[in-house]
Design a protein around this motif. Structure first.
Motif, mmCIF file in Angstrom:
data_model
loop_
_atom_site.group_PDB
_atom_site.id
_atom_site.type_symbol
_atom_site.label_atom_id
_atom_site.label_comp_id
_atom_site.label_asym_id
_atom_site.label_seq_id
_atom_site.Cartn_x
_atom_site.Cartn_y
_atom_site.Cartn_z
ATOM 1 N N CYS A 78 0.833 -1.208 0.000
ATOM 2 C CA CYS A 78 0.000 0.000 0.000
ATOM 3 C C CYS A 78 0.868 1.259 0.000
ATOM 4 N N ALA A 79 1.971 1.227 0.741
ATOM 5 C CA ALA A 79 2.878 2.383 0.744
ATOM 6 C C ALA A 79 3.458 2.619 -0.644
ATOM 7 N N ALA A 80 3.838 1.542 -1.331
ATOM 8 C CA ALA A 80 4.381 1.679 -2.689
ATOM 9 C C ALA A 80 3.307 2.174 -3.655
ATOM 10 N N ALA A 81 2.073 1.661 -3.498
ATOM 11 C CA ALA A 81 0.980 2.103 -4.374
ATOM 12 C C ALA A 81 0.678 3.581 -4.168
ATOM 13 N N LEU A 82 0.695 4.047 -2.927
ATOM 14 C CA LEU A 82 0.465 5.467 -2.646
ATOM 15 C C LEU A 82 1.566 6.325 -3.252
ATOM 16 N N ALA A 83 2.807 5.829 -3.200
ATOM 17 C CA ALA A 83 3.914 6.565 -3.815
ATOM 18 C C ALA A 83 3.737 6.648 -5.328
ATOM 19 N N LEU A 84 3.210 5.596 -5.940
ATOM 20 C CA LEU A 84 2.992 5.587 -7.388
ATOM 21 C C LEU A 84 1.850 6.523 -7.776
ATOM 22 N N ILE A 85 0.851 6.647 -6.897
ATOM 23 C CA ILE A 85 -0.243 7.595 -7.170
ATOM 24 C C ILE A 85 0.278 9.031 -7.105
ATOM 25 N N ARG A 86 1.090 9.305 -6.094
ATOM 26 C CA ARG A 86 1.630 10.665 -5.936
ATOM 27 C C ARG A 86 2.558 11.029 -7.087
ATOM 28 N N PRO A 145 3.519 9.268 -10.659
ATOM 29 C CA PRO A 145 3.419 8.156 -11.626
ATOM 30 C C PRO A 145 4.753 7.770 -12.259
ATOM 31 N N GLY A 146 5.732 8.657 -12.268
ATOM 32 C CA GLY A 146 7.022 8.336 -12.868
ATOM 33 C C GLY A 146 7.987 7.646 -11.933
ATOM 34 N N THR A 147 7.509 7.191 -10.782
ATOM 35 C CA THR A 147 8.363 6.514 -9.809
ATOM 36 C C THR A 147 8.993 5.263 -10.425
ATOM 37 N N THR A 148 10.274 5.068 -10.199
ATOM 38 C CA THR A 148 10.972 3.898 -10.739
ATOM 39 C C THR A 148 10.787 2.691 -9.813
ATOM 40 N N THR A 149 11.160 1.541 -10.326
ATOM 41 C CA THR A 149 11.054 0.326 -9.523
ATOM 42 C C THR A 149 11.951 0.406 -8.293
ATOM 43 N N ALA A 150 13.155 0.951 -8.456
ATOM 44 C CA ALA A 150 14.065 1.083 -7.323
ATOM 45 C C ALA A 150 13.472 1.995 -6.250
ATOM 46 N N GLU A 151 12.786 3.054 -6.658
ATOM 47 C CA GLU A 151 12.145 3.954 -5.690
ATOM 48 C C GLU A 151 10.965 3.277 -5.006
ATOM 49 N N LEU A 152 10.236 2.450 -5.751
ATOM 50 C CA LEU A 152 9.127 1.702 -5.139
ATOM 51 C C LEU A 152 9.641 0.724 -4.093
ATOM 52 N N MET A 153 10.839 0.166 -4.343
ATOM 53 C CA MET A 153 11.385 -0.817 -3.410
ATOM 54 C C MET A 153 11.878 -0.176 -2.115
ATOM 55 N N ALA A 154 11.965 1.150 -2.086
ATOM 56 C CA ALA A 154 12.255 1.818 -0.819
ATOM 57 C C ALA A 154 11.076 1.657 0.139
ATOM 58 N N HIS A 155 9.867 1.502 -0.416
ATOM 59 C CA HIS A 155 8.671 1.258 0.395
ATOM 60 C C HIS A 155 8.378 -0.233 0.535
ATOM 61 N N MET A 156 8.755 -0.995 -0.470
ATOM 62 C CA MET A 156 8.428 -2.424 -0.541
ATOM 63 C C MET A 156 9.714 -3.190 -0.858
ATOM 64 N N PRO A 157 10.556 -3.434 0.146
ATOM 65 C CA PRO A 157 11.924 -3.902 -0.109
ATOM 66 C C PRO A 157 12.055 -5.339 -0.584
ATOM 67 N N GLY A 158 11.041 -6.164 -0.395
ATOM 68 C CA GLY A 158 11.179 -7.556 -0.810
ATOM 69 C C GLY A 158 10.039 -8.415 -0.316
ATOM 70 N N PRO A 159 10.085 -9.720 -0.592
ATOM 71 C CA PRO A 159 9.006 -10.625 -0.181
ATOM 72 C C PRO A 159 8.849 -10.706 1.337
ATOM 73 N N ASP A 160 7.689 -11.177 1.749
ATOM 74 C CA ASP A 160 7.394 -11.397 3.161
ATOM 75 C C ASP A 160 6.655 -12.727 3.258
ATOM 76 N N PHE A 161 7.383 -13.781 3.563
ATOM 77 C CA PHE A 161 6.817 -15.124 3.526
ATOM 78 C C PHE A 161 6.054 -15.436 4.815
#
Length: 740
Positions: free
Chosen positions: A193-201, A203-219
């Motif tokens: 949700c944090a990454a999605a909110l960043a993408l709404i704010r 739209p040109g956010t890169t994948t690396a910037e999205l991973m600052a909010h969503m760093p990896g899997p959570d098993f």
């Protein structure tokens, strides 16, 4: 009575055409209707139909449970005409908190365990939807998604769910279709949700910037993800990659300096019972020399106790041996191959997947708002009619009592629409009071305000994205906190390399490796054995042998230029015939073994092909412990590898099939790890017969049919030249050397 002209009709069709047509239909069905999830709601058809069927059965989170057999019956009877066992297995998985990060089904009864135990039969278990599934269904009755007829045409089913919950990334997916597969790990919904909110704010956010909010899997089973950050970014940018997961462990100190390791979390999709069996088998085979025992002390949580053989062992070294040999460490592949909104499969990046979900939520909001606006306008129209007639209720009553066509009279008298007139005629008598008029005016005012809000939403895209962001924040608050939302898997940098070999007890038993003429390999204990006394299979005999030790690595060099590495300690021992070498390495029957030798880290080898090209290679560069080996000497068409001898000396003697011999310094040959090599000797016809490296000071030991004679450098001086020359006619003693 009409005659059936189709009976007995035979149509000729090419088998290839019929097969391709039917296989294509099967492939498309598997891809679109079974194996790949939809990028919008993250569900396969069976899961979507199951959740919708449970909603139709009113199995809400606040309602009671129903037998799973009832749910499965409705699913296969109305929506999904497949076997009940497969549908029940899908339902069970959605209820297992160790298999699904955010369960969509709440189960009551035995739904299996992380040990691999099966769930009870569907007649014994009960289920209902969770709040997560309820979020996926939110607004489904408000024309938010398309519906289509079911397989029998009697019911309607949703093409996709509204999906207020980001299910594809939150719960992941796995499936194998025809010619393609999908493998998506679960993630933390708060981070999504944090990454999605960043993408709404932005739209040109890169994948690396999205991973600052969503760093990896959570098993769901936790574990520690040890993967390089750059590799993870590349994986999410391309939609393909892999993640290394390690068990979480800690050291418990005992009395008198003793200690033990306790494993509290194991990698995702690893069955605990099979993991213990794997460790026990390796202990029995004595392949875990640092581990003494393993115990399972698990209750509701995981607790595996590992006892070292001695307290002088480093815990990190012990765990490193287990990570390398067992499923205490595993890899989870990333392949974000999903169906898009146009039902076309494709591998998508993290940003593409998030954007597809947001676009779907935007479409859902548009459709829900438009549907609600229609309902509000209809209700306002009715309320306007009520307000018009409330000013003259006596006239309304007279018209109803006296007029033959009360509806037409009402429409003419009060200028009502047909809908308003019907609503007035259907009004209850007890509603004809002043208090009800006040309630109608209050409702009218509220609906008028809502209509304006809906109209603004439909007209302004910015307002729609603000509403979507607000909905995402609600999802983040509801599911991204507490015990369910807390991150379970930790993220760590790749661990430093640990030298396990130096910590292992060294068993250096002298062994002789024997390879028969037909390619059967085995080891015989000791050196200096009388190999002629060995027994072989009928028609077989001694091919070649080499003396080495049990902890050595054996390199096998073949005529196709590949080198294969085997551990001597893993080769079959005893008095039997051994095992076929070609079952251990991937070598075709038309290729032969040139030589085999124990790898020496300080030694180099001269490799040469039949055409007379060669090079010097370090023995360490020839090692590759995999079935396919390592291509060291590249070959052209019609060529084969011919020479693999120690490069111990300072000069090279080359003998061609044209009986010409050349001697040149060894330093004229390049040292390479892989390649075609350089020309050793030029030939007009034929090719290379033999080559050897020797030292000028000690001379050349050249085998003669009668004995081995030592030739001094003076005997060879006439043949001294530069690399790639043709050489001179070889002496008789050189051409008498037996090849083999």
């Amino acid at each position: 009575m009409p005659v059936d002209t189709t009976a007995g009709h035979i149509e000729d069709t090419k088998l290839a055409d019929a097969l391709s047509e039917r296989y294509l239909a099967y492939a498309m069905s598997t891809i679109m209707s079974r194996s790949l999830p939809d990028v919008r709601d993250g569900l396969k058809p069976v899961h979507r139909r199951m959740i919708y069927a449970m909603q139709q059965l009113r199995l809400d989170p606040s309602a009671g449970f129903k037998k799973c057999a009832r749910v499965v019956g409705d699913v296969i009877g109305k929506y999904h005409p497949h076997g009940d066992a497969s549908v029940y297995e899908a339902l069970v998985r959605l209820a297992q908190d160790f298999a699904v990060r955010y369960p969509l089904v709440e189960g009551q009864g035995n739904f299996g365990s992380i040990d691999g135990d099966n769930a009870a039969a569907m007649r014994y278990t009960e289920s209902r939807l969770t709040t997560v599934a309820k979020a996926l269904l939110e607004g489904i009755d408000e024309d938010s998604v398309d519906f289509r007829p079911t397989y029998d045409g009697e019911e309607q089913e949703p093409v996709v769910l509204p999906a207020a919950f980001p299910n594809l990334l939150a719960n992941g997916a796995a499936g194998i279709a025809v010619g393609m597969a999908t493998s998506i790990p679960p993630h933390n919904v708060g981070e999504i949700c944090a990454a999605a909110l960043a993408l709404i704010r932005k739209p040109g956010t890169t994948t690396a910037e999205l991973m600052a909010h969503m760093p990896g899997p959570d098993f769901p089973t936790g574990g520690s993800i040890v993967e390089d950050g750059e590799a993870m970014v590349r994986a999410y940018e391309t939609g393909r990659g892999a993640f290394r997961i390690r068990s979480k462990w800690e050291v418990e100190q005992g009395r008198f300096g003793t200690w033990q390791i306790v494993v509290t979390e194991i990698p995702y999709q690893v069955q605990k019972s099979r993991l213990i069996e794997q460790v026990a088998d390796l202990l029995e085979q004595k392949k875990l020399p640092l581990l003494a025992d393993i115990r399972d002390e698990s209750a509701t949580d995981i607790r595996l106790v590992l006892e070292p053989k001695s307290r002088g062992i480093e815990p990190a070294v012990l765990m490193e041996t287990l990570f390398r040999a067992t499923q205490f460490e595993s890899r989870f592949s990333l392949n974000m191959n999903v169906l898009g909104a146009d039902q076309v499969p494709g591998v998508r990046s993290l940003k593409d997947v998030l954007q597809a979900w947001l676009d779907h939520r935007h479409d859902v909001l548009l459709r829900r708002s438009a549907n609600r606006l229609v309902a509000v306008n209809r209700r306002l129209e009715i309320l306007d009619g009520f307000l018009a007639v409330y000013l003259n209720l006596d006239e309304v009553i007279r018209i109803v009592r006296e007029e033959d066509d009360a509806k037409a009279a009402l429409m003419a008298t009060f200028s009502l629409t047909e809908l308003q007139a019907d609503s007035v005629l259907n009004m209850r008598l007890r509603s004809l009071r002043r208090l009800e008029e006040m309630e109608i005016r209050k409702e009218h005012a509220a609906l008028s305000a809502e209509r304006q809000t809906l109209q603004d939403l439909l007209d302004q895209e910015g307002l729609r994205w603000k509403r979507i962001a607000s909905e995402i924040k609600e999802i983040q608050k509801a599911f991204g906190s507490g015990a369910l939302g807390k991150r379970r898997s930790t993220l760590a940098a790749p661990p430093p390399e640990i030298d396990v070999e130096s910590a292992l007890p060294v068993e250096r038993d002298p062994l002789t490796v024997v390879l028969s003429q037909q390619g059967w390999i085995r080891t015989v204990r000791g050196h200096g054995q009388d190999l002629q006394a060995l027994r072989f299979k009928e028609g077989d005999g001694l091919g070649m042998s080499v003396e080495c030790y049990s902890n050595d690595r054996l390199c096998v060099f073949a005529t196709d230029g590949r080198a294969f590495t085997l551990r001597v300690g893993d080769l079959p021992r005893g008095r039997g015939d051994g095992q076929p070498l070609r079952l251990m390495i991937d070598l075709s029957n038309d290729q032969d073994i040139i030589t085999m030798f124990p790898v020496d880290d300080t030694r180099k080898r001269l490799l040469a092909s039949s055409s007379g090209r060669g090079m010097v290679v370090a023995e360490t560069a020839m090692t590759a412990e995999k079935r396919t080996g390592k291509q060291v000497l590249n070959l052209k068409d019609e060529e084969s590898a011919r020479i693999c001898v120690p490069a111990e000396g300072d000069h090279v003697l080359v003998l061609g099939q044209n009986r010409r011999m050349l001697v040149f310094p060894l330093d004229q040959l390049p040292e390479m790890s892989r390649g075609l090599g350089v020309i050793l000797q030029k030939y007009k016809d034929g090719g290379l017969r033999d080559a050897v490296v020797f030292t000028a000071e000690t001379g050349l030991a050249w085998p003669d049919p009668a004995a081995v004679r030592n030739r001094s450098f003076a005997d060879l001086r006439d043949y001294l030249g530069k690399r790639a020359e043709t050489g001179r006619q070889a002496p008789a003693w050189a051409t008498r050397k037996p090849r083999g």
